[in-house]
Design an enzyme around this catalytic site. Structure first.
Site, PDB file in Angstrom:
ATOM      1  N   SER A 189     -17.508  11.745  10.372  1.00 14.38           N
ATOM      2  CA  SER A 189     -18.365  11.800   9.190  1.00 14.38           C
ATOM      3  C   SER A 189     -18.982  10.442   8.899  1.00 14.38           C
ATOM      4  CB  SER A 189     -17.544  12.279   7.981  1.00 14.38           C
ATOM      5  OG  SER A 189     -18.303  12.229   6.798  1.00 14.38           O
TER       6      SER A 189
ATOM      7  N   GLY B 177     -22.180   7.168   7.245  1.00  7.98           N
ATOM      8  CA  GLY B 177     -21.721   5.868   6.764  1.00  7.98           C
ATOM      9  C   GLY B 177     -20.598   6.040   5.750  1.00  7.98           C
TER      10      GLY B 177
ATOM     11  N   GLU C  19      -8.089   2.441   2.256  1.00  8.22           N
ATOM     12  CA  GLU C  19      -7.626   2.111   3.611  1.00  8.22           C
ATOM     13  C   GLU C  19      -8.080   3.140   4.633  1.00  8.22           C
ATOM     14  OE1 GLU C  19      -3.649   0.683   6.067  1.00  8.22           O
ATOM     15  OE2 GLU C  19      -3.520   1.043   3.910  1.00  8.22           O
ATOM     16  N   ARG C  20      -8.097   4.415   4.259  1.00  7.51           N
ATOM     17  CA  ARG C  20      -8.557   5.451   5.197  1.00  7.51           C
ATOM     18  C   ARG C  20     -10.017   5.217   5.565  1.00  7.51           C
ATOM     19  NH1 ARG C  20      -9.188  10.288   3.795  1.00  7.51           N
ATOM     20  NH2 ARG C  20      -8.593  11.374   5.700  1.00  7.51           N
ATOM     21  N   ARG C  21     -10.827   4.850   4.580  1.00  4.56           N
ATOM     22  CA  ARG C  21     -12.243   4.603   4.852  1.00  4.56           C
ATOM     23  C   ARG C  21     -12.433   3.408   5.773  1.00  4.56           C
ATOM     24  NH1 ARG C  21     -13.635   4.360  -1.228  1.00  4.56           N
ATOM     25  NH2 ARG C  21     -11.417   4.853  -1.407  1.00  4.56           N
TER      26      ARG C  21
ATOM     27  N   GLU D 213      -5.489   5.656  -7.091  1.00  2.81           N
ATOM     28  CA  GLU D 213      -6.569   6.082  -6.199  1.00  2.81           C
ATOM     29  C   GLU D 213      -6.063   7.095  -5.177  1.00  2.81           C
ATOM     30  OE1 GLU D 213      -9.496   5.597  -2.752  1.00  2.81           O
ATOM     31  OE2 GLU D 213      -7.342   5.285  -2.792  1.00  2.81           O
TER      32      GLU D 213
ATOM     33  N   GLN E 210       0.847  -1.182   0.000  1.00  2.00           N
ATOM     34  CA  GLN E 210       0.000   0.000   0.000  1.00  2.00           C
ATOM     35  C   GLN E 210       0.893   1.246   0.000  1.00  2.00           C
ATOM     36  OE1 GLN E 210      -2.620   2.713  -0.098  1.00  2.00           O
ATOM     37  NE2 GLN E 210      -3.570   0.707   0.168  1.00  2.00           N
TER      38      GLN E 210
ATOM     39  N   ARG F  10      -6.879  11.246  -5.001  1.00  2.00           N
ATOM     40  CA  ARG F  10      -7.415  11.825  -3.772  1.00  2.00           C
ATOM     41  C   ARG F  10      -6.406  12.725  -3.072  1.00  2.00           C
ATOM     42  NH1 ARG F  10     -12.026   9.419  -1.850  1.00  2.00           N
ATOM     43  NH2 ARG F  10     -12.757   7.643  -3.043  1.00  2.00           N
TER      44      ARG F  10
END
Length: 322
Positions: free
Chosen positions: A66, A71, A92-94, A125, A50, A129
């Site tokens: 958030s 969700g 991964e952050r999500r 990705e 990653q 972002r």
């Protein structure tokens, strides 16, 4: 009018890559490739390569808050492993935020990626972002090139970036460790760090990085410093290795930039004179009116600083009032 009922389904198809266009077909294939599913977080494992390595704690808490309210809106991307678990391709952050928020599952799209495709998608990705530091992005590019035998030109085409941009980022890995760490934690910008690469000797690169960070030099001042050191090295080489200068004179750059700031702030010419024990600031004024204007600026700044300190004391007293 009946045809309009398929508008939402078509929008989801376009988003997730499902090319079925009619409702009956979607009903027959509820688990078609690209359809988001709810996957248990315990079954998701992070990818070994990653590209993103650092996660800002404050930003993660904000994202978790958030997620608690709304969700996970955008599905993560996974690929299925042989042991029944899923490897995280993107998001991964999500996933981390979902765990912090106490969720048990996240929406996910399952893709059949090979190792090379997975690495590319994860990198793209994060780039899209803007989640990567310059060093993380540079390391990811190097990993892709070394692992899959890609040239910078081919990599640029695959990830949709300019070849020169990739080359400049990869060169940042040649910086001394102190500069690399500063780039990773955000205390040094790429504009401040890149000029260091013009210096040949490692000890001079380290000295330049320390000087830039200690004095908070702008990109322009950092470039001037590094150009001076590079010229110094060239002269030493021409003189057979005899040392000609040190970093002692670099204070001139810092003073020049400080004078420029004063001129901009006061709207008049200012000079800073360094002495052995004491130093002084000289401000030029051409009339009594200009003197009063400059004094007004300095007085307003002083009063503002005093008021800020008073407010800080009042806040502290309120905090500890019983």
């Amino acid at each position: 009018m009946a045809s309009k009922k398929h508008g939402l389904g078509k929008g989801l198809d376009a988003l997730f890559g499902n090319k079925n266009e009619t409702a009956p077909q979607a009903a027959e294939q509820p688990a078609a490739a690209g359809t988001p599913l709810e996957i248990e977080l315990d079954k998701i494992v992070a990818a070994k390569d990653q590209p993103r390595k650092t996660f800002d704690e404050v930003a993660m808490k904000e994202l978790a808050a958030s997620v608690m309210l709304h969700g996970v809106v955008t599905p993560v991307i996974l690929r299925k492993l042989e042991d029944g678990k899923y490897e995280l391709v993107a998001g991964e952050r999500r996933c981390r935020a979902a765990k912090m928020a106490g969720l048990k599952t996240v929406p996910a799209v399952i893709k059949e990626y090979g190792d090379a495709e997975m690495s590319e998608v994860a990198l793209i990705e994060n780039i899209q972002r803007r989640d990567l530091t310059p060093i993380e992005e540079a390391k990811a590019y190097v990993t892709l090139m070394e692992t899959y035998g890609l040239t910078q030109e081919k990599l640029a085409t695959r990830v949709g970036r300019g070849r020169s941009l990739i080359a400049n980022l990869v060169r940042l890995l040649e910086l001394p460790q102190i500069a690399i760490e500063a780039l990773e934690n955000g205390s040094l910008s790429v504009g401040n760090a890149r000029p260091i690469l013009a210096i040949a000797k490692e000890e001079n690169r380290i000295a330049a990085a320390e000087e830039i960070m200690a004095k908070g030099l702008s990109a322009r001042a950092a470039e001037a410093l590094c150009a001076r050191l590079a010229a110094m090295e060239k002269k030493e080489a021409q003189d057979g290795g005899k040392k000609t200068e040190s970093l002692a004179g670099v204070d001139e750059l810092f003073l020049k930039e400080s004078e420029d700031k004063l001129k901009l702030y006061l709207g008049t010419i200012a000079h800073i004179k360094l002495g052995q024990k004491k130093s002084r600031i000289e401000i030029e004024v051409s009339s009594r009116e200009e003197l009063e204007r400059v004094l007004g600026i300095l007085s307003d700044r002083h009063e503002s600083d005093v008021e800020s300190k008073k407010e800080a004391l009042r806040a502290a007293s309120r905090k500890f009032t019983i």
